[in-house]
Design a protein around this motif. Structure first.
Motif, mmCIF file in Angstrom:
data_model
loop_
_atom_site.group_PDB
_atom_site.id
_atom_site.type_symbol
_atom_site.label_atom_id
_atom_site.label_comp_id
_atom_site.label_asym_id
_atom_site.label_seq_id
_atom_site.Cartn_x
_atom_site.Cartn_y
_atom_site.Cartn_z
ATOM 1 N N ALA A 106 0.829 -1.214 0.000
ATOM 2 C CA ALA A 106 0.000 0.000 0.000
ATOM 3 C C ALA A 106 0.862 1.262 0.000
ATOM 4 O O ALA A 106 0.330 2.373 -0.005
ATOM 5 C CB ALA A 106 -0.933 -0.009 1.210
ATOM 6 N N GLY A 107 2.206 1.110 0.024
ATOM 7 C CA GLY A 107 3.098 2.259 -0.124
ATOM 8 C C GLY A 107 3.411 2.984 1.165
ATOM 9 O O GLY A 107 3.858 4.128 1.136
ATOM 10 N N ARG A 108 3.185 2.328 2.283
ATOM 11 C CA ARG A 108 3.398 3.020 3.558
ATOM 12 C C ARG A 108 4.756 2.736 4.199
ATOM 13 O O ARG A 108 5.024 3.210 5.299
ATOM 14 C CB ARG A 108 2.288 2.634 4.534
ATOM 15 N N ALA A 109 5.598 1.939 3.532
ATOM 16 C CA ALA A 109 6.876 1.558 4.142
ATOM 17 C C ALA A 109 8.069 2.183 3.427
ATOM 18 O O ALA A 109 9.213 1.893 3.752
ATOM 19 C CB ALA A 109 6.998 0.034 4.152
ATOM 20 N N GLY A 110 7.804 3.034 2.445
ATOM 21 C CA GLY A 110 8.908 3.630 1.679
ATOM 22 C C GLY A 110 9.496 2.618 0.700
ATOM 23 O O GLY A 110 8.928 1.540 0.499
ATOM 24 N N ASP A 111 10.636 2.976 0.109
ATOM 25 C CA ASP A 111 11.262 2.078 -0.863
ATOM 26 C C ASP A 111 12.229 1.139 -0.151
ATOM 27 O O ASP A 111 13.323 1.538 0.245
ATOM 28 C CB ASP A 111 12.009 2.894 -1.926
ATOM 29 N N LEU A 112 11.822 -0.096 0.032
ATOM 30 C CA LEU A 112 12.643 -1.045 0.788
ATOM 31 C C LEU A 112 13.757 -1.651 -0.057
ATOM 32 O O LEU A 112 14.674 -2.277 0.473
ATOM 33 C CB LEU A 112 11.753 -2.164 1.357
ATOM 34 N N ARG A 113 13.693 -1.461 -1.376
ATOM 35 C CA ARG A 113 14.692 -2.075 -2.247
ATOM 36 C C ARG A 113 16.091 -1.513 -1.985
ATOM 37 O O ARG A 113 17.076 -2.187 -2.209
ATOM 38 C CB ARG A 113 14.291 -1.862 -3.717
ATOM 39 N N VAL A 114 16.158 -0.275 -1.470
ATOM 40 C CA VAL A 114 17.456 0.361 -1.256
ATOM 41 C C VAL A 114 18.146 -0.113 0.032
ATOM 42 O O VAL A 114 19.326 0.167 0.244
ATOM 43 C CB VAL A 114 17.323 1.906 -1.208
ATOM 44 N N LYS A 115 17.429 -0.833 0.886
ATOM 45 C CA LYS A 115 18.044 -1.329 2.126
ATOM 46 C C LYS A 115 18.938 -2.530 1.811
ATOM 47 O O LYS A 115 18.720 -3.236 0.819
ATOM 48 C CB LYS A 115 16.964 -1.764 3.116
ATOM 49 N N ALA A 116 19.932 -2.771 2.682
ATOM 50 C CA ALA A 116 20.901 -3.831 2.384
ATOM 51 C C ALA A 116 20.419 -5.225 2.804
ATOM 52 O O ALA A 116 20.451 -6.163 2.017
ATOM 53 C CB ALA A 116 22.235 -3.517 3.066
ATOM 54 N N ARG A 117 19.957 -5.345 4.070
ATOM 55 C CA ARG A 117 19.634 -6.676 4.598
ATOM 56 C C ARG A 117 18.157 -6.744 4.973
ATOM 57 O O ARG A 117 17.687 -5.957 5.798
ATOM 58 C CB ARG A 117 20.519 -6.976 5.809
ATOM 59 N N LYS A 118 17.467 -7.676 4.365
ATOM 60 C CA LYS A 118 16.011 -7.686 4.501
ATOM 61 C C LYS A 118 15.478 -9.098 4.711
ATOM 62 O O LYS A 118 16.022 -10.059 4.158
ATOM 63 C CB LYS A 118 15.372 -7.101 3.238
ATOM 64 N N MET A 119 14.428 -9.204 5.519
ATOM 65 C CA MET A 119 13.740 -10.496 5.663
ATOM 66 C C MET A 119 12.241 -10.290 5.508
ATOM 67 O O MET A 119 11.656 -9.389 6.123
ATOM 68 C CB MET A 119 14.030 -11.137 7.024
#
Lengths: 323, 323
Positions: A278-291
């Motif tokens: 829904a677009g409420r978390a910002g652009d997460l693709r730019v973060k390095a480590r994600k789960m």
């Protein structure tokens, strides 16, 4: 009053594409993020040790679809030549509550789970990601490759299973279905995790998880997607990530609260996939480590069931039964 | 692998007697009292105002039966010529989790609810009780008479409904089926409550209950059985009784905790019907004022479904479908 019955073969005969399922799942994540989905925690029973049967009801507003999936997992089934997961789904008319369809949901479960992961990859994988790793080469190990190749420009796929023969069979079966990428067999899980931008684990969910993938086994940038609860990733991975997302906050916290799964995993979840899409978390693709920890949610089942129902009606597939 | 489908007509054609259902329900109460039943709280969704669809899973040990009922209640349905309650039930093989039957559960819901009340009457009504009162003459008003006459030596039945025509139709329909008792029409509910040893209320469950039966309207000795949550009995009745029993403690307390229903009703429940039938509550028949609040539990649905399934297989009733 009539009920449409669709067997496993009926459902599969409709040849619904991964793209259609991914789009439906993505939309239902968005509607969830907008507060239009009713998704109570799923209750279950355990008729035998290492078995479960869960009831998964959901109403998805706007699409206006309601139903329940009743899904069993029996660890002893494969040894008997039976599927581990079996599921049936009932779809109702949201205006009257009357049931309109009963269908096999084993195909739905296999495909919508991978589609949810594909949506996570679409919104979370680093822009340059081109390698996928899969640990656990059963049904989900297969569907995940077919779903994720729709959203990622794959060059290499690293695969591992504790049963060696499964690796060979997997490569023979999947290579023709994913010709754009090289599928690389791995002797151990570390070869998978050290080479992959996106790591999917699809091992069995057991009552006492023995985790084995630690932070040091992963690349500097990664997207980890466990579809097996915490059967694979160590606590230090879940703690170290810049972003920890689940598919449904309430379901994750309820399950974690029972203190059987997710020991040491985060107690607070800022976003779930609903918020992300829904677009409420910002652009997460730019973060390095994600789960993205995806346990599976009923809203996906019912939106995919609606796809199936509409196509079956159009094509005259299935058996009509009196109510 | 095959699935047996049983329509509403198939289920009814088996002519399962009230006695058989009462015995199955009584046994499943006993097993619950002995801790052999898994009965998680039922979750639900509300696709429209004044509507619900509940998922009711249960496993009953010893009988070894597992399944889920998916039951809807739409207040707007009767005005459309459709049933208020509609339900489907899935029965599984407890050994493998595979579904073995899908059946209409509208009949099950109608009859097992009345059978649970009959078990309450058997264990709780005063020894000399001979008059039954019924407020609300829909499906449950009918099944309750037919079930309770199996456990009580009825002489008179006092009946009332806010819709006058329903009273007349009820007497015409039910008198031949209950020839041993006189069915007395009542102009108001007080005529019912003041004349009856056992009072059953089966009105609609609405979002904002308007209770109307107070303690002063009842006899000195009574057994009150609301099957409509707290739509009928005032708080002072629930507070004044010597014995307050529910069918499932957890379900009652969870529902009460949501603060929509049961305001002012007891916060602590000493016994549920499982304890009563397992013999842990002593002889409740000797007490003067009693209430058995029965909300309906999934364990009853699955044991009755098993009765139906076994009989259908024996008689070759139903349609076999591929899984």
């Amino acid at each position: 009053m009539e009920l449409l019955y669709l067997s496993r073969r009926d459902v599969e005969s409709l040849n619904i594409s991964y793209n259609e399922v991914i789009n439906a799942v993505e939309l239902s994540f968005k509607l969830k993020g907008e507060g239009k989905v009713q998704l109570p925690p799923k209750p279950g029973v355990n008729p035998r040790p290492n078995s479960f049967i869960h009831a998964m009801p959901a109403y998805v507003g706007e699409v206006d679809v309601v139903g329940v999936k009743w899904v069993s997992g029996y660890l002893g089934n494969p040894a008997r030549g039976l599927p581990y997961i079996n599921a049936i789904l009932i779809l109702n008319d949201p205006e009257t509550g009357l049931p309109v369809a009963v269908m096999d949901a084993t195909w739905i479960t296999a495909v919508r789970t991978a589609a949810a992961s594909a949506v996570a990859v679409k919104y979370m994988a680093s822009p340059g990601a081109e390698s996928l790793g899969i640990v656990g080469l059963g049904v989900q190990g297969r569907t995940h490759l077919l779903a994720i190749r729709e959203v990622l420009r794959l060059r290499r796929v690293y695969v591992h299973d504790v049963i060696k023969q499964k690796v060979k069979a997997y490569i023979e079966e999947m290579s023709p279905q994913c010709p754009e990428a090289e599928i690389v067999p791995c002797e151990d899980y570390k070869c998978v995790t050290r080479n992959s931008d996106v790591v999917v684990t699809a091992t069995y969910i057991v009552e006492r998880p023995k985790r084995f993938i630690a932070l040091k086994d992963l690349r500097e940038e990664f997207l980890a997607i466990p579809v097996d609860y915490d059967a694979a990733f160590e606590e230090d991975v879940a703690r170290a990530v810049d972003v920890f997302v689940v598919d449904d906050k309430e379901q994750y916290l309820v399950t974690k609260g029972k203190e059987k799964y997710f020991k040491g995993y985060p107690d607070i979840v800022e976003f779930d996939m609903g918020d992300v899409v829904a677009g409420r978390a910002g652009d997460l693709r730019v973060k390095a480590r994600k789960m993205a920890l995806l346990m599976g949610i009923a809203s996906h089942d019912v939106v995919v069931a609606k796809l199936i129902y509409d196509k079956a009606i159009k094509r005259g597939v299935g058996v009509k039964l009196p109510l």
